[in-house]
Every structure is written in C-alpha cells, then in structure tokens.
Design a protein around this motif. Structure first.
Motif, PDB file in Angstrom:
ATOM      1  N   LYS A  83       0.830  -1.214   0.000  1.00 12.50           N
ATOM      2  CA  LYS A  83       0.000   0.000   0.000  1.00 12.50           C
ATOM      3  C   LYS A  83       0.860   1.259   0.000  1.00 12.50           C
ATOM      4  O   LYS A  83       0.523   2.239  -0.660  1.00 12.50           O
ATOM      5  N   GLU A  84       1.956   1.231   0.752  1.00 12.03           N
ATOM      6  CA  GLU A  84       2.853   2.389   0.775  1.00 12.03           C
ATOM      7  C   GLU A  84       3.431   2.659  -0.610  1.00 12.03           C
ATOM      8  O   GLU A  84       3.596   3.795  -1.013  1.00 12.03           O
ATOM      9  N   ALA A  85       3.758   1.594  -1.314  1.00  7.02           N
ATOM     10  CA  ALA A  85       4.423   1.741  -2.606  1.00  7.02           C
ATOM     11  C   ALA A  85       3.475   2.118  -3.730  1.00  7.02           C
ATOM     12  O   ALA A  85       3.850   2.879  -4.625  1.00  7.02           O
ATOM     13  N   PHE A  86       2.256   1.600  -3.707  1.00  6.53           N
ATOM     14  CA  PHE A  86       1.389   1.736  -4.879  1.00  6.53           C
ATOM     15  C   PHE A  86       0.066   2.459  -4.638  1.00  6.53           C
ATOM     16  O   PHE A  86      -0.591   2.848  -5.596  1.00  6.53           O
ATOM     17  N   MET A  87      -0.354   2.637  -3.400  1.00 12.41           N
ATOM     18  CA  MET A  87      -1.681   3.198  -3.135  1.00 12.41           C
ATOM     19  C   MET A  87      -1.643   4.610  -2.541  1.00 12.41           C
ATOM     20  O   MET A  87      -2.626   5.327  -2.634  1.00 12.41           O
ATOM     21  N   LYS A  88      -0.552   4.979  -1.909  1.00 11.47           N
ATOM     22  CA  LYS A  88      -0.466   6.277  -1.235  1.00 11.47           C
ATOM     23  C   LYS A  88      -0.129   7.386  -2.246  1.00 11.47           C
ATOM     24  O   LYS A  88       0.463   7.122  -3.288  1.00 11.47           O
ATOM     25  N   PRO A  89      -0.480   8.617  -1.914  1.00 16.71           N
ATOM     26  CA  PRO A  89      -0.064   9.738  -2.773  1.00 16.71           C
ATOM     27  C   PRO A  89       1.464   9.800  -2.847  1.00 16.71           C
ATOM     28  O   PRO A  89       2.149   9.436  -1.890  1.00 16.71           O
ATOM     29  N   PRO A  90       2.013  10.260  -3.968  1.00 27.27           N
ATOM     30  CA  PRO A  90       3.470  10.253  -4.150  1.00 27.27           C
ATOM     31  C   PRO A  90       4.216  11.082  -3.104  1.00 27.27           C
ATOM     32  O   PRO A  90       3.763  12.141  -2.692  1.00 27.27           O
ATOM     33  N   TYR A  91       5.365  10.557  -2.696  1.00 24.85           N
ATOM     34  CA  TYR A  91       6.295  11.273  -1.835  1.00 24.85           C
ATOM     35  C   TYR A  91       7.702  10.860  -2.236  1.00 24.85           C
ATOM     36  O   TYR A  91       7.889   9.942  -3.039  1.00 24.85           O
ATOM     37  N   ASP A  92       8.704  11.523  -1.709  1.00 25.33           N
ATOM     38  CA  ASP A  92      10.085  11.365  -2.185  1.00 25.33           C
ATOM     39  C   ASP A  92      10.614   9.934  -2.094  1.00 25.33           C
ATOM     40  O   ASP A  92      11.231   9.438  -3.026  1.00 25.33           O
ATOM     41  N   GLU A  93      10.386   9.267  -0.983  1.00 24.21           N
ATOM     42  CA  GLU A  93      10.949   7.935  -0.763  1.00 24.21           C
ATOM     43  C   GLU A  93      10.161   6.826  -1.447  1.00 24.21           C
ATOM     44  O   GLU A  93      10.606   5.678  -1.504  1.00 24.21           O
ATOM     45  N   GLN A  94       8.990   7.147  -1.984  1.00 21.83           N
ATOM     46  CA  GLN A  94       8.098   6.119  -2.524  1.00 21.83           C
ATOM     47  C   GLN A  94       8.713   5.352  -3.694  1.00 21.83           C
ATOM     48  O   GLN A  94       8.514   4.144  -3.813  1.00 21.83           O
ATOM     49  N   LYS A  95       9.475   6.024  -4.529  1.00 16.35           N
ATOM     50  CA  LYS A  95      10.078   5.362  -5.685  1.00 16.35           C
ATOM     51  C   LYS A  95      11.026   4.246  -5.239  1.00 16.35           C
ATOM     52  O   LYS A  95      11.011   3.151  -5.798  1.00 16.35           O
ATOM     53  N   GLN A  96      11.828   4.508  -4.217  1.00 22.40           N
ATOM     54  CA  GLN A  96      12.734   3.482  -3.711  1.00 22.40           C
ATOM     55  C   GLN A  96      11.975   2.364  -3.014  1.00 22.40           C
ATOM     56  O   GLN A  96      12.334   1.198  -3.129  1.00 22.40           O
ATOM     57  N   ILE A  97      10.921   2.708  -2.282  1.00 25.45           N
ATOM     58  CA  ILE A  97      10.104   1.675  -1.626  1.00 25.45           C
ATOM     59  C   ILE A  97       9.489   0.769  -2.682  1.00 25.45           C
ATOM     60  O   ILE A  97       9.474  -0.454  -2.523  1.00 25.45           O
ATOM     61  N   LYS A  98       8.992   1.351  -3.783  1.00 22.81           N
ATOM     62  CA  LYS A  98       8.436   0.550  -4.881  1.00 22.81           C
ATOM     63  C   LYS A  98       9.473  -0.448  -5.396  1.00 22.81           C
ATOM     64  O   LYS A  98       9.162  -1.612  -5.635  1.00 22.81           O
ATOM     65  N   LYS A  99      10.692   0.044  -5.574  1.00 21.69           N
ATOM     66  CA  LYS A  99      11.762  -0.825  -6.082  1.00 21.69           C
ATOM     67  C   LYS A  99      11.978  -2.016  -5.148  1.00 21.69           C
ATOM     68  O   LYS A  99      12.042  -3.163  -5.598  1.00 21.69           O
ATOM     69  N   TYR A 100      12.050  -1.772  -3.844  1.00 22.94           N
ATOM     70  CA  TYR A 100      12.273  -2.861  -2.886  1.00 22.94           C
ATOM     71  C   TYR A 100      11.073  -3.798  -2.804  1.00 22.94           C
ATOM     72  O   TYR A 100      11.238  -5.006  -2.645  1.00 22.94           O
ATOM     73  N   VAL A 101       9.873  -3.254  -2.918  1.00 22.21           N
ATOM     74  CA  VAL A 101       8.667  -4.095  -2.889  1.00 22.21           C
ATOM     75  C   VAL A 101       8.630  -5.008  -4.110  1.00 22.21           C
ATOM     76  O   VAL A 101       8.362  -6.214  -3.997  1.00 22.21           O
ATOM     77  N   VAL A 102       8.918  -4.459  -5.280  1.00 24.96           N
ATOM     78  CA  VAL A 102       8.911  -5.272  -6.504  1.00 24.96           C
ATOM     79  C   VAL A 102      10.007  -6.337  -6.449  1.00 24.96           C
ATOM     80  O   VAL A 102       9.775  -7.511  -6.777  1.00 24.96           O
ATOM     81  N   MET A 103      11.214  -5.951  -6.013  1.00 22.47           N
ATOM     82  CA  MET A 103      12.294  -6.941  -5.918  1.00 22.47           C
ATOM     83  C   MET A 103      11.985  -8.010  -4.878  1.00 22.47           C
ATOM     84  O   MET A 103      12.274  -9.193  -5.093  1.00 22.47           O
ATOM     85  N   SER A 104      11.368  -7.628  -3.764  1.00 17.96           N
ATOM     86  CA  SER A 104      10.999  -8.604  -2.738  1.00 17.96           C
ATOM     87  C   SER A 104       9.939  -9.573  -3.257  1.00 17.96           C
ATOM     88  O   SER A 104      10.044 -10.782  -3.052  1.00 17.96           O
ATOM     89  N   ALA A 105       8.931  -9.040  -3.933  1.00 18.21           N
ATOM     90  CA  ALA A 105       7.875  -9.910  -4.473  1.00 18.21           C
ATOM     91  C   ALA A 105       8.436 -10.845  -5.537  1.00 18.21           C
ATOM     92  O   ALA A 105       8.094 -12.036  -5.569  1.00 18.21           O
TER      93      ALA A 105
END
Length: 101
Positions: free
Chosen positions: A39-61
């Motif tokens: 939810k932090e990576a894909f559902m929340k409004p954009p913020y600075d750290e979100q791009k890196q969180i997305k990267k870690y979420v995708v790599m983890s999945a």
C-alpha cells in the motif's frame, strides 16, 4: 506495526532492511516485505521515498515468487523421481515410506 506512525524516511529504511534480510536466503521475509509495504508503494499519494520503496517491494515480491517456483519444482521432481533415485532418494527423505514402489 502501524506504518502510518512512521515518517517516510523510516519506512524506506525498514523496507530496505527487510529486503536485505531476505537476501540471506529468507524468502518469507521478502514475502512479508512485499505484502506489508504494498500500500505504501502503490496506493499512497506520491512522496520522495516512494520510488525506492516501490523498487524494494517489486524486488521482494519477485524474489519470493522465484523461491516459491523453485520450491514447487523441487517438490514435484523429488516426489516423482525419489524411487528412481534409489538409495540417494531414500537418504534425502526424512521418512522413508514402506511398501512397493
């Protein structure tokens, strides 16, 4: 843990930590990381750290999915070939089933 209480930089730090722990051959941690931060990576409004969180979420999945696929292949091959492997198959078994092959 409630992620809404953490500042964004701490969320990124925690997500990165879970990813690194998963790299120690602990795919369950990757799965938890992917679910927990989705939810932090894909559902929340954009913020600075979100791009890196997305990267870690995708790599983890991806890492967790690869481990699940590899485990499924190994279980299938082992179940179908254990008898054909003879003593090696028996030595890999925790419980050797009795009866005919």
């Amino acid at each position: 843990m409630d992620l809404t209480r953490l500042p964004n930089d701490k969320k990124l730090q925690l997500c990165r930590w879970y990813f690194k722990v998963g790299c120690l051959l602990l795919p369950f941690v990757w799965a938890v990381n992917a679910v927990w931060f989705f939810k932090e990576a894909f559902m929340k409004p954009p913020y600075d750290e979100q791009k890196q969180i997305k990267k870690y979420v995708v790599m983890s999945a991806t890492g967790a999915a690869v481990w699940v696929a590899a485990l499924a292949v190994w279980v299938t091959v082992f179940q179908l070939q254990r008898v054909a492997w003879g003593p090696t198959g028996d030595s890999l078994s925790f419980i050797v089933p009795l009866g005919r092959a």
